[in-house]
Design a protein around this motif. Structure first.
Motif, PDB file in Angstrom:
ATOM      1  N   UNK A  63       0.710  -1.236   0.274  1.00  0.00           N
ATOM      2  CA  UNK A  63       0.094   0.036   0.016  1.00  0.00           C
ATOM      3  C   UNK A  63       0.781   1.203   0.047  1.00  0.00           C
ATOM      4  N   UNK A  64       2.082   1.102   0.068  1.00  0.00           N
ATOM      5  CA  UNK A  64       3.000   2.160   0.115  1.00  0.00           C
ATOM      6  C   UNK A  64       3.151   3.114  -1.152  1.00  0.00           C
ATOM      7  N   UNK A  65       3.195   4.372  -0.772  1.00  0.00           N
ATOM      8  CA  UNK A  65       3.414   5.350  -1.892  1.00  0.00           C
ATOM      9  C   UNK A  65       4.844   6.267  -1.725  1.00  0.00           C
ATOM     10  N   UNK A  66       5.240   6.777  -2.716  1.00  0.00           N
ATOM     11  CA  UNK A  66       6.593   7.396  -2.802  1.00  0.00           C
ATOM     12  C   UNK A  66       6.750   8.290  -1.785  1.00  0.00           C
ATOM     13  N   UNK A  67       7.659   8.270  -1.013  1.00  0.00           N
ATOM     14  CA  UNK A  67       7.814   9.228   0.133  1.00  0.00           C
ATOM     15  C   UNK A  67       8.077  10.783  -0.298  1.00  0.00           C
ATOM     16  N   UNK A  68       8.347  10.782  -1.633  1.00  0.00           N
ATOM     17  CA  UNK A  68       8.640  12.225  -2.113  1.00  0.00           C
ATOM     18  C   UNK A  68       7.435  12.863  -2.043  1.00  0.00           C
ATOM     19  N   UNK A  69       6.232  12.475  -2.063  1.00  0.00           N
ATOM     20  CA  UNK A  69       5.051  13.412  -1.891  1.00  0.00           C
ATOM     21  C   UNK A  69       4.938  14.070  -0.676  1.00  0.00           C
ATOM     22  N   UNK A  70       5.602  13.704   0.499  1.00  0.00           N
ATOM     23  CA  UNK A  70       5.610  14.278   1.725  1.00  0.00           C
ATOM     24  C   UNK A  70       6.169  15.757   1.777  1.00  0.00           C
ATOM     25  N   UNK A  71       7.318  16.153   1.331  1.00  0.00           N
ATOM     26  CA  UNK A  71       7.681  17.460   1.395  1.00  0.00           C
ATOM     27  C   UNK A  71       6.756  18.392   0.820  1.00  0.00           C
ATOM     28  N   UNK A  72       6.322  18.239  -0.647  1.00  0.00           N
ATOM     29  CA  UNK A  72       5.370  19.000  -1.299  1.00  0.00           C
ATOM     30  C   UNK A  72       3.842  19.198  -0.375  1.00  0.00           C
ATOM     31  N   UNK A  73       3.560  18.439   0.030  1.00  0.00           N
ATOM     32  CA  UNK A  73       2.260  18.430   1.093  1.00  0.00           C
ATOM     33  C   UNK A  73       2.731  19.382   2.238  1.00  0.00           C
ATOM     34  N   UNK A  74       3.760  18.945   2.842  1.00  0.00           N
ATOM     35  CA  UNK A  74       4.377  19.736   4.182  1.00  0.00           C
ATOM     36  C   UNK A  74       4.600  21.118   4.169  1.00  0.00           C
ATOM     37  N   UNK A 282     -10.960  29.710   5.081  1.00  0.00           N
ATOM     38  CA  UNK A 282      -9.510  29.204   5.636  1.00  0.00           C
ATOM     39  C   UNK A 282      -9.780  28.196   6.661  1.00  0.00           C
ATOM     40  N   UNK A 283     -10.691  28.549   7.586  1.00  0.00           N
ATOM     41  CA  UNK A 283     -10.591  27.222   8.656  1.00  0.00           C
ATOM     42  C   UNK A 283     -11.042  25.662   7.889  1.00  0.00           C
ATOM     43  N   UNK A 284     -11.919  25.906   6.794  1.00  0.00           N
ATOM     44  CA  UNK A 284     -12.241  24.560   6.224  1.00  0.00           C
ATOM     45  C   UNK A 284     -11.257  24.030   5.522  1.00  0.00           C
ATOM     46  N   UNK A 285     -10.289  24.946   4.724  1.00  0.00           N
ATOM     47  CA  UNK A 285      -9.348  24.351   3.951  1.00  0.00           C
ATOM     48  C   UNK A 285      -8.013  23.728   4.793  1.00  0.00           C
ATOM     49  N   UNK A 286      -7.976  24.417   5.979  1.00  0.00           N
ATOM     50  CA  UNK A 286      -6.722  24.138   6.818  1.00  0.00           C
ATOM     51  C   UNK A 286      -7.248  22.865   7.387  1.00  0.00           C
ATOM     52  N   UNK A 287      -8.514  22.526   7.643  1.00  0.00           N
ATOM     53  CA  UNK A 287      -8.879  21.318   8.405  1.00  0.00           C
ATOM     54  C   UNK A 287      -8.682  20.088   7.380  1.00  0.00           C
ATOM     55  N   UNK A 288      -9.117  20.463   6.204  1.00  0.00           N
ATOM     56  CA  UNK A 288      -9.004  19.369   5.012  1.00  0.00           C
ATOM     57  C   UNK A 288      -7.437  19.073   4.739  1.00  0.00           C
ATOM     58  N   UNK A 289      -6.724  19.990   4.652  1.00  0.00           N
ATOM     59  CA  UNK A 289      -5.417  19.846   4.322  1.00  0.00           C
ATOM     60  C   UNK A 289      -4.663  19.047   5.479  1.00  0.00           C
ATOM     61  N   UNK A 290      -4.900  19.560   6.720  1.00  0.00           N
ATOM     62  CA  UNK A 290      -4.304  18.800   7.960  1.00  0.00           C
ATOM     63  C   UNK A 290      -4.892  17.040   7.871  1.00  0.00           C
ATOM     64  N   UNK A 291      -6.170  17.072   7.406  1.00  0.00           N
ATOM     65  CA  UNK A 291      -6.694  15.767   7.456  1.00  0.00           C
ATOM     66  C   UNK A 291      -5.911  14.924   6.216  1.00  0.00           C
ATOM     67  N   UNK A 292      -5.992  15.347   5.077  1.00  0.00           N
ATOM     68  CA  UNK A 292      -5.234  14.861   3.685  1.00  0.00           C
ATOM     69  C   UNK A 292      -3.861  14.637   4.190  1.00  0.00           C
ATOM     70  N   UNK A 293      -3.136  15.427   4.535  1.00  0.00           N
ATOM     71  CA  UNK A 293      -1.811  15.348   4.984  1.00  0.00           C
ATOM     72  C   UNK A 293      -1.468  14.080   6.125  1.00  0.00           C
ATOM     73  N   UNK A 294      -2.100  14.032   6.955  1.00  0.00           N
ATOM     74  CA  UNK A 294      -2.108  12.994   8.140  1.00  0.00           C
ATOM     75  C   UNK A 294      -2.537  11.472   7.540  1.00  0.00           C
ATOM     76  N   UNK A 295      -3.668  11.617   6.613  1.00  0.00           N
ATOM     77  CA  UNK A 295      -4.038  10.404   5.972  1.00  0.00           C
ATOM     78  C   UNK A 295      -3.112   9.833   5.030  1.00  0.00           C
ATOM     79  N   UNK A 296      -2.338  10.571   4.287  1.00  0.00           N
ATOM     80  CA  UNK A 296      -1.307  10.200   3.276  1.00  0.00           C
ATOM     81  C   UNK A 296      -0.076   9.606   3.944  1.00  0.00           C
ATOM     82  N   UNK A 301       4.919   6.014   4.597  1.00  0.00           N
ATOM     83  CA  UNK A 301       5.912   5.534   5.634  1.00  0.00           C
ATOM     84  C   UNK A 301       5.715   3.973   5.934  1.00  0.00           C
ATOM     85  N   UNK A 302       4.955   3.534   5.414  1.00  0.00           N
ATOM     86  CA  UNK A 302       4.522   2.065   5.967  1.00  0.00           C
ATOM     87  C   UNK A 302       5.629   1.289   5.380  1.00  0.00           C
TER      88      UNK A 302
END
Length: 377
Positions: A63-74, A282-296, A301-302
């Motif tokens: 189920x792993x994804x390339x770890x290179x996507x993390x820096x762009x989202x972070x 801003x609040x909606x987008x921030x919540x969604x971005x946090x959720x997306x990042x922590x779900x990806x 990392x698996x």
């Protein structure tokens, strides 16, 4: 070595921290911490990571994804959290500065009123009316601080004038109508606090400063007029009477009016902070971005960390949601949270100062020997 004892002294006795920290902040998980706000999302993301690792190890080949996507989202997550926290702390700092401005205006007006309230003849004395008038306006100045505090916390201050012409039974019935709960001023103060009371069926928060208000004063908060502005009318009236009594000359009276205007302006900026939330987009987008990042993050990392991905995701979620939780706490700095402005202590310190000045002035005006400081000689 005996524990350090911190004894508060005036001034700033109530606003200062009363005791040293006995537990290092790194080990504190209560009394000011925001862990109660983030425990749910951190737990859910950890459980989701457990599910991802289990499926990756036992059900699906990978189920792993390339770890290179993390820096762009972070980068996006970091920018949004920095903006949120800077905006929230700016609201906190601006609110604190405005409260200082209000307190400074109260101090300046008190000093000017008490020094100027003197008889025309050096050997004469003030009349009883002049004494009462001066004492009343100084108490009103302190009451302005409490009225501002309660209005920013969306609490009623005094019974509304619209109920005065009705019988007690009718006042009680009208005060419980649903339309009252729809008014701009909502009652949010805990009923168990010592300085709250019930008048005409309305929970008020005036017990702590009821003695400062003029007798028989009624409010117009149900009609949209805040008590702070109502009290400044009384202060402005005293300046006009002082000018007629020749206590103030024209330029001095004008400067005193400027102080009143500065006080009202600072209160208006505090109202702006209180009534202008962070834009919901801003609040909606921030919540969604946090959720997306922590779900990806679990998928990225698996493969490299296996079951260690669970604590890694938990730590990252704890960090990011904690930063957001701090912004939530600081967004409205006028409440009762431990991270809010210490309005109760700051206002109580100002009251202590003003009451000491008033007592010394009263002793001097009455010719008593208690005026040992010689402040009003």
């Amino acid at each position: 070595m005996p524990p350090q004892i911190r004894r508060p002294t005036y001034p700033l006795a109530h606003a200062a921290r009363h005791k040293p920290r006995r537990i290092p902040l790194v080990l504190r998980f209560y009394k000011g911490a925001i862990h109660n706000l983030i425990i749910v999302p951190v737990t859910l993301h950890s459980l989701f990571t457990v599910l991802v690792v289990y499926l990756d190890r036992n059900v699906v080949s990978s189920l792993g994804l390339p770890p290179t996507i993390i820096p762009s989202l972070s980068i996006v997550v970091g920018l949004m959290l920095v903006f949120r926290n800077q905006t929230s702390y700016d609201r906190f700092w601006t609110g604190r500065n405005c409260l200082t401005t209000v307190g400074t205006c109260v101090r300046n007006l008190t000093r000017s009123f008490l020094v100027a309230a003197r008889p025309k003849d050096d050997g004469g004395t003030l009349t009883d009316e002049e004494m009462r008038d001066t004492e009343k306006v100084v108490r009103v100045l302190v009451a302005v601080l409490y009225a501002i505090k309660h209005n920013l916390r969306a609490e009623f201050n005094i019974p509304p004038a619209s109920l005065v012409h009705f019988s007690p039974q009718a006042r009680d019935h009208m005060s419980r109508r649903p339309s009252y709960s729809d008014s701009p001023i909502t009652i949010s103060r805990p009923a168990s606090r010592a300085d709250s009371s019930i008048e005409n069926g309305l929970e008020t928060a005036k017990d702590e400063y009821v003695s400062l208000l003029p007798d028989g004063l009624l409010g117009f908060e149900d009609q949209g007029l805040g008590l702070p502005l109502q009290l400044t009318v009384l202060i402005e009236g005293f300046i006009r009477r002082g000018f007629r009594r020749e206590w103030f000359h024209g330029p001095q009276a004008s400067q005193l009016t400027v102080q009143v205007n500065t006080l009202v302006d600072a209160y208006g900026r505090m109202e702006t902070i209180r009534s202008t939330p962070i834009p919901v987009a801003h609040l909606i987008h921030q919540k969604q971005v946090l959720l997306l990042f922590n779900c990806v993050l679990p998928f990225a990392t698996v493969d490299d960390f296996g079951w260690w991905a669970v604590p890694i995701v938990a730590i990252v979620a704890f960090t990011l949601y904690g930063i957001e939780g701090i912004g939530v706490q600081l967004e409205d700095p006028f409440g009762y949270d431990r991270n809010d402005i210490k309005m109760d202590g700051i206002i109580e310190d100002t009251r202590q100062e003003v009451m000491v000045l008033l007592e010394e002035w009263r002793a001097k005006a009455q010719g008593r020997s208690e005026d040992l400081g010689g402040m009003f000689d």
